[in-house]
Design an enzyme around this catalytic site. Structure first.
Site, PDB file in Angstrom:
ATOM      1  N   SER A   1       0.826  -1.215   0.000  1.00 43.75           N
ATOM      2  CA  SER A   1       0.000   0.000   0.000  1.00 43.75           C
ATOM      3  C   SER A   1       0.857   1.260   0.000  1.00 43.75           C
ATOM      4  O   SER A   1       1.733   1.426   0.850  1.00 43.75           O
ATOM      5  CB  SER A   1      -0.907   0.017   1.230  1.00 43.75           C
ATOM      6  OG  SER A   1      -1.824  -1.045   1.206  1.00 43.75           O
TER       7      SER A   1
ATOM      8  N   HIS B   1      -3.580  -0.367  -4.523  1.00 44.42           N
ATOM      9  CA  HIS B   1      -3.130  -1.588  -5.186  1.00 44.42           C
ATOM     10  C   HIS B   1      -3.659  -1.566  -6.620  1.00 44.42           C
ATOM     11  O   HIS B   1      -4.845  -1.772  -6.864  1.00 44.42           O
ATOM     12  CB  HIS B   1      -3.637  -2.820  -4.439  1.00 44.42           C
ATOM     13  CG  HIS B   1      -3.017  -2.988  -3.083  1.00 44.42           C
ATOM     14  ND1 HIS B   1      -2.001  -3.895  -2.835  1.00 44.42           N
ATOM     15  CD2 HIS B   1      -3.250  -2.355  -1.915  1.00 44.42           C
ATOM     16  CE1 HIS B   1      -1.659  -3.805  -1.562  1.00 44.42           C
ATOM     17  NE2 HIS B   1      -2.401  -2.887  -0.984  1.00 44.42           N
TER      18      HIS B   1
ATOM     19  N   HIS C   1      -5.585  -9.842  -0.444  1.00 42.75           N
ATOM     20  CA  HIS C   1      -5.514 -10.012   0.997  1.00 42.75           C
ATOM     21  C   HIS C   1      -6.539 -11.040   1.471  1.00 42.75           C
ATOM     22  O   HIS C   1      -7.651 -11.108   0.947  1.00 42.75           O
ATOM     23  CB  HIS C   1      -5.777  -8.684   1.711  1.00 42.75           C
ATOM     24  CG  HIS C   1      -4.794  -7.611   1.375  1.00 42.75           C
ATOM     25  ND1 HIS C   1      -4.945  -6.796   0.267  1.00 42.75           N
ATOM     26  CD2 HIS C   1      -3.660  -7.207   1.999  1.00 42.75           C
ATOM     27  CE1 HIS C   1      -3.930  -5.942   0.224  1.00 42.75           C
ATOM     28  NE2 HIS C   1      -3.141  -6.173   1.257  1.00 42.75           N
TER      29      HIS C   1
ATOM     30  N   TYR D   1      -8.182 -10.857   4.151  1.00 43.73           N
ATOM     31  CA  TYR D   1      -9.355 -10.187   4.730  1.00 43.73           C
ATOM     32  C   TYR D   1     -10.389  -9.805   3.671  1.00 43.73           C
ATOM     33  O   TYR D   1     -11.518  -9.447   4.006  1.00 43.73           O
ATOM     34  CB  TYR D   1      -8.950  -8.967   5.556  1.00 43.73           C
ATOM     35  CG  TYR D   1      -8.232  -7.856   4.809  1.00 43.73           C
ATOM     36  CD1 TYR D   1      -8.890  -7.049   3.886  1.00 43.73           C
ATOM     37  CD2 TYR D   1      -6.893  -7.595   5.057  1.00 43.73           C
ATOM     38  CE1 TYR D   1      -8.230  -6.030   3.214  1.00 43.73           C
ATOM     39  CE2 TYR D   1      -6.220  -6.575   4.394  1.00 43.73           C
ATOM     40  CZ  TYR D   1      -6.899  -5.800   3.475  1.00 43.73           C
ATOM     41  OH  TYR D   1      -6.239  -4.794   2.812  1.00 43.73           O
ATOM     42  N   GLU D   2     -10.016  -9.892   2.385  1.00 42.05           N
ATOM     43  CA  GLU D   2     -10.990  -9.672   1.320  1.00 42.05           C
ATOM     44  C   GLU D   2     -11.811 -10.934   1.037  1.00 42.05           C
ATOM     45  O   GLU D   2     -12.705 -10.913   0.191  1.00 42.05           O
ATOM     46  CB  GLU D   2     -10.274  -9.241   0.044  1.00 42.05           C
ATOM     47  CG  GLU D   2      -9.550  -7.906   0.147  1.00 42.05           C
ATOM     48  CD  GLU D   2      -8.783  -7.572  -1.121  1.00 42.05           C
ATOM     49  OE1 GLU D   2      -9.414  -7.054  -2.067  1.00 42.05           O
ATOM     50  OE2 GLU D   2      -7.565  -7.846  -1.176  1.00 42.05           O
TER      51      GLU D   2
ATOM     52  N   ALA E   1       3.034  -1.763   3.878  1.00 40.30           N
ATOM     53  CA  ALA E   1       2.847  -0.677   4.827  1.00 40.30           C
ATOM     54  C   ALA E   1       2.521  -1.308   6.169  1.00 40.30           C
ATOM     55  O   ALA E   1       1.752  -2.276   6.227  1.00 40.30           O
ATOM     56  CB  ALA E   1       1.706   0.233   4.381  1.00 40.30           C
TER      57      ALA E   1
ATOM     58  N   MET F   1      -1.050  -6.749   7.573  1.00 40.28           N
ATOM     59  CA  MET F   1      -2.083  -7.731   7.227  1.00 40.28           C
ATOM     60  C   MET F   1      -1.744  -8.497   5.947  1.00 40.28           C
ATOM     61  O   MET F   1      -2.646  -8.933   5.229  1.00 40.28           O
ATOM     62  CB  MET F   1      -3.431  -7.017   7.062  1.00 40.28           C
ATOM     63  CG  MET F   1      -3.853  -6.181   8.238  1.00 40.28           C
ATOM     64  SD  MET F   1      -5.351  -5.204   7.882  1.00 40.28           S
ATOM     65  CE  MET F   1      -5.358  -4.084   9.301  1.00 40.28           C
ATOM     66  N   SER F   2      -0.470  -8.681   5.654  1.00 39.97           N
ATOM     67  CA  SER F   2      -0.091  -9.316   4.393  1.00 39.97           C
ATOM     68  C   SER F   2       1.241 -10.034   4.543  1.00 39.97           C
ATOM     69  O   SER F   2       1.661 -10.356   5.655  1.00 39.97           O
ATOM     70  CB  SER F   2      -0.003  -8.259   3.279  1.00 39.97           C
ATOM     71  OG  SER F   2       1.062  -7.361   3.545  1.00 39.97           O
TER      72      SER F   2
ATOM     73  N   ASN G   1       2.482   4.513  10.405  1.00 45.47           N
ATOM     74  CA  ASN G   1       1.759   5.081  11.545  1.00 45.47           C
ATOM     75  C   ASN G   1       2.175   4.352  12.814  1.00 45.47           C
ATOM     76  O   ASN G   1       2.596   3.189  12.756  1.00 45.47           O
ATOM     77  CB  ASN G   1       0.242   4.922  11.338  1.00 45.47           C
ATOM     78  CG  ASN G   1      -0.159   3.481  11.126  1.00 45.47           C
ATOM     79  OD1 ASN G   1      -0.121   2.986   9.993  1.00 45.47           O
ATOM     80  ND2 ASN G   1      -0.511   2.773  12.192  1.00 45.47           N
TER      81      ASN G   1
ATOM     82  N   HIS H   1      -6.840   4.339   6.740  1.00 48.54           N
ATOM     83  CA  HIS H   1      -6.078   3.915   5.561  1.00 48.54           C
ATOM     84  C   HIS H   1      -5.513   5.098   4.777  1.00 48.54           C
ATOM     85  O   HIS H   1      -4.459   4.991   4.147  1.00 48.54           O
ATOM     86  CB  HIS H   1      -6.971   3.060   4.654  1.00 48.54           C
ATOM     87  CG  HIS H   1      -6.227   2.386   3.544  1.00 48.54           C
ATOM     88  ND1 HIS H   1      -5.222   1.455   3.763  1.00 48.54           N
ATOM     89  CD2 HIS H   1      -6.323   2.512   2.192  1.00 48.54           C
ATOM     90  CE1 HIS H   1      -4.745   1.040   2.600  1.00 48.54           C
ATOM     91  NE2 HIS H   1      -5.389   1.656   1.635  1.00 48.54           N
TER      92      HIS H   1
END
Length: 282
Positions: free
Chosen positions: A41, A72, A94, A96-97, A124, A221-222, A245, A257
């Site tokens: 990201s 993306h 991902h 989570y998708e 990220a 998350m990846s 962050n 995001h």
């Protein structure tokens, strides 16, 4: 061609990867890539620096899916960086998708079938280590798989190792090249452990304190499924997290995001320069 054209028990395994690679080679003229690079990201600017680039949308590659997350692009790009041929994965799928771990890692199988022996992963990430402010580039030295998914579950794919050694998932040789590339560019490069969580929620302050206790320096998350498959098929892996962050509880600011994307863009020039120098050293 479309992502729906490949189905069945091994729809994202070795055979499917070879079929996708044949389709891509016909479109992009891939010859002998020294590495494949996954762009996380906000880090997609590297795709614009590839010379002589040819592109194919993910939606036109068998077994691929169009990414559903901002930042993306959803393109596989063949081009030259640092004077070497590379493959760029501009975006990822991902879990989570709603994708399985096998689907999330499928592009790694495909770039390996196209000849890449080195995988460079980027992402990220939220900073857990208080010494890593936003904008820090952190070389991934190890990871924690807290996604509780493994892309190797199931029947053994041809060419895979059944029980891959993960004592050094991120190759020490490549870490040394990354450090040398950072020094050459006058860039400060941190190093640390990446914790991969499932998402899509950001972590709670209590979860961040837990991760710190477990030894994590950054969280995202990846990345983890890609690294696992790469090791199972014999690829060397290097990785960099862009700290976008402070993780929850490190700062009182709410997380979003848009902030992740903005900090990724700010670190873009440093990240691109680092990767180009790294590729030149392979």
């Amino acid at each position: 061609m479309s992502g729906a054209s490949v189905s069945g028990e091994h729809s994202h395994g070795t055979q499917a990867a070879q079929q996708a690679a044949e389709a891509i080679r016909a479109r992009l003229g891939v010859q002998s890539p020294v590495a494949a690079i996954v762009l996380g990201s906000g880090l997609g600017g590297l795709a614009d620096r590839a010379q002589g680039a040819t592109r194919v949308p993910y939606a036109e590659i068998p077994g691929f899916h169009a990414p559903g997350v901002e930042g993306h692009r959803g393109e596989l790009i063949r081009g030259m960086l640092g004077g070497r041929e590379v493959l760029l994965l501009a975006g990822r799928f991902h879990m989570y998708e709603g994708h399985s771990a096998q689907v999330a890692a499928f592009p790694v199988r495909v770039v390996h079938a196209l000849g890449a022996k080195v995988l460079f992963v980027s992402n990220a990430a939220g900073g857990i280590n208080r010494a890593f402010p936003p904008g820090t580039l952190m070389m991934i030295s190890d990871h924690l798989n807290l996604q509780f998914r493994n892309p190797l579950v199931g029947a053994l794919e041809p060419g895979d190792i059944r029980f891959p050694d993960m004592s050094a998932p991120y190759a020490p040789r490549l870490q040394r090249l990354l450090e040398a590339a950072a020094v050459e560019g006058g860039l400060s490069l941190a190093r640390g452990v990446y914790a991969g969580l499932l998402g899509p929620t950001y972590e709670t302050p209590a979860e961040v304190r837990m991760l710190a206790t477990l030894g994590a320096d950054a969280v995202g998350m990846s990345t983890v499924p890609e690294t696992i498959v790469a090791r199972a098929i014999g690829m060397e892996v290097a990785g960099v997290s862009c700290i976008t962050n402070p993780a929850a509880g490190i700062s009182d600011a709410p997380l979003n995001h848009a902030e992740v994307m903005e900090e990724g863009r700010k670190a873009g020039d440093a990240f691109c320069g680092l990767v180009e120098r790294f590729v030149a050293k392979l």
